[in-house]
Design a protein around this motif. Structure first.
Motif, PDB file in Angstrom:
ATOM      1  N   UNK A  76       0.702  -1.055  -0.024  1.00 59.83           N
ATOM      2  CA  UNK A  76      -0.093  -0.010   0.087  1.00 59.83           C
ATOM      3  C   UNK A  76       0.998   1.352  -0.065  1.00 59.83           C
ATOM      4  N   UNK A  77       0.652   2.211  -0.950  1.00 64.74           N
ATOM      5  CA  UNK A  77       1.404   3.259  -1.141  1.00 64.74           C
ATOM      6  C   UNK A  77       2.771   3.368  -1.730  1.00 64.74           C
ATOM      7  N   UNK A  78       3.190   2.220  -2.311  1.00 64.99           N
ATOM      8  CA  UNK A  78       4.476   2.075  -2.880  1.00 64.99           C
ATOM      9  C   UNK A  78       4.296   3.026  -4.364  1.00 64.99           C
ATOM     10  N   UNK A  79       5.550   2.933  -4.861  1.00 66.82           N
ATOM     11  CA  UNK A  79       5.621   3.924  -6.285  1.00 66.82           C
ATOM     12  C   UNK A  79       6.240   3.066  -7.286  1.00 66.82           C
ATOM     13  N   UNK A  80       5.535   2.701  -8.366  1.00 63.32           N
ATOM     14  CA  UNK A  80       6.028   1.961  -9.317  1.00 63.32           C
ATOM     15  C   UNK A  80       6.683   2.639 -10.403  1.00 63.32           C
ATOM     16  N   UNK A  81       7.854   2.505 -10.682  1.00 61.91           N
ATOM     17  CA  UNK A  81       8.732   3.596 -11.536  1.00 61.91           C
ATOM     18  C   UNK A  81       8.800   2.847 -12.924  1.00 61.91           C
ATOM     19  N   UNK A  82       8.142   3.348 -14.089  1.00 61.05           N
ATOM     20  CA  UNK A  82       8.194   2.717 -15.447  1.00 61.05           C
ATOM     21  C   UNK A  82       9.384   3.044 -16.090  1.00 61.05           C
ATOM     22  N   UNK A  83      10.131   1.959 -16.880  1.00 64.62           N
ATOM     23  CA  UNK A  83      11.063   2.342 -17.767  1.00 64.62           C
ATOM     24  C   UNK A  83      10.730   2.811 -18.958  1.00 64.62           C
ATOM     25  N   UNK A  84       9.659   1.789 -19.472  1.00 61.79           N
ATOM     26  CA  UNK A  84       9.065   1.979 -20.795  1.00 61.79           C
ATOM     27  C   UNK A  84       7.591   2.345 -20.628  1.00 61.79           C
TER      28      UNK A  84
END
Length: 73
Positions: A31-39
């Motif tokens: 809960x509350x995590x950030x997913x950083x996308x490469x593409x």
């Protein structure tokens, strides 16, 4: 129905390559995590129509064509 069968479905923040963010729900992370996308869909040719052209900067395509020019392709 069995208890604890389904994974935890919670809110996460997705950060796109251009820095914009949006909130969605996912089973990934916590809960509350950030997913950083490469593409992401804003820059990938699969979603933008694939209008990018093949750049032959090292001469690889021309070397390939020259090597196999007599095979009848």
């Amino acid at each position: 129905m069995k208890k604890n069968l389904h994974p935890d479905y919670h809110a996460v923040t997705v950060k796109m390559t251009d820095g914009t963010t949006f909130e969605t729900r996912s089973v990934h992370g916590a809960e509350g995590d950030t997913i950083t996308l490469d593409i992401d869909p804003t820059v990938h040719p699969a979603w933008t129509g694939g209008s990018s052209r093949l750049m032959d900067t090292g001469g690889r395509v021309s070397r390939f064509k020259k090597k196999y020019e007599g095979l009848g392709f």
